[in-house]
Design a protein around this motif. Structure first.
Motif: not given
Length: 164
Positions: A6-11
């Protein structure tokens, strides 16, 4: 290609200034990032409202490329004058070069590829540098973040067989 994670939380850091990154670019990018719960910050020479109509929430003084998982460069606004010289974008170029040297995925939208040319880089999926339309570039960046994340193959490596 199936994402690895998951890419959730990447910036993602989105480079802008008064003439880089249009509201239309941002409008194409944000829904794709939001769909994967990826955060973004607009980084410019100063925080606040830019002449382009975009609001920057970080400045080159308050942040660095090391804080971002990938870098996205907006298109350069068309003006009636000559193209902007590389010397007029040194802060953006330094930020981009630092991210590149750390092997981070880099995407440039449309005419933002001029920054790649200033640095002598070229778009190449194998090295995690993407160029094109806002939606395509964003999709490629998100795929890169869910896969290899870093691209060390940009740099020459020592061949252990040479020292024998």
């Amino acid at each position: 290609m199936e994402p690895n994670k998951s890419n959730e939380g990447l910036v993602i850091g989105i480079l802008a200034d008064d003439g880089i990154l249009s509201p239309a670019d941002l409008g194409d990018v944000v829904p794709l990032l939001s769909a994967q719960r990826v955060l973004y910050e607009v980084v410019a020479p100063r925080m606040g409202h830019l002449q382009s109509g975009v609001v920057a929430n970080q400045s080159f003084i308050t942040t660095g490329s090391i804080f971002y998982d990938a870098i996205l460069v907006g298109s350069i606004a068309r003006s009636s004058g000559p193209p902007r010289p590389c010397s007029a974008m040194t802060v953006q170029l330094d930020f981009l070069a630092e991210a590149y040297s750390h092997g981070k995925a880099v995407g440039v939208i449309g005419s933002g590829s001029a920054l790649l040319q200033c640095l002598g880089y070229r778009a190449d999926e194998m090295t995690g540098v993407f160029s094109g339309g806002a939606q395509d570039v964003t999709t490629n960046l998100l795929t890169a973040l869910s896969g290899p994340v870093r691209f060390p193959n940009r740099f020459p490596v020592d061949d252990p067989n040479i020292c024998q």
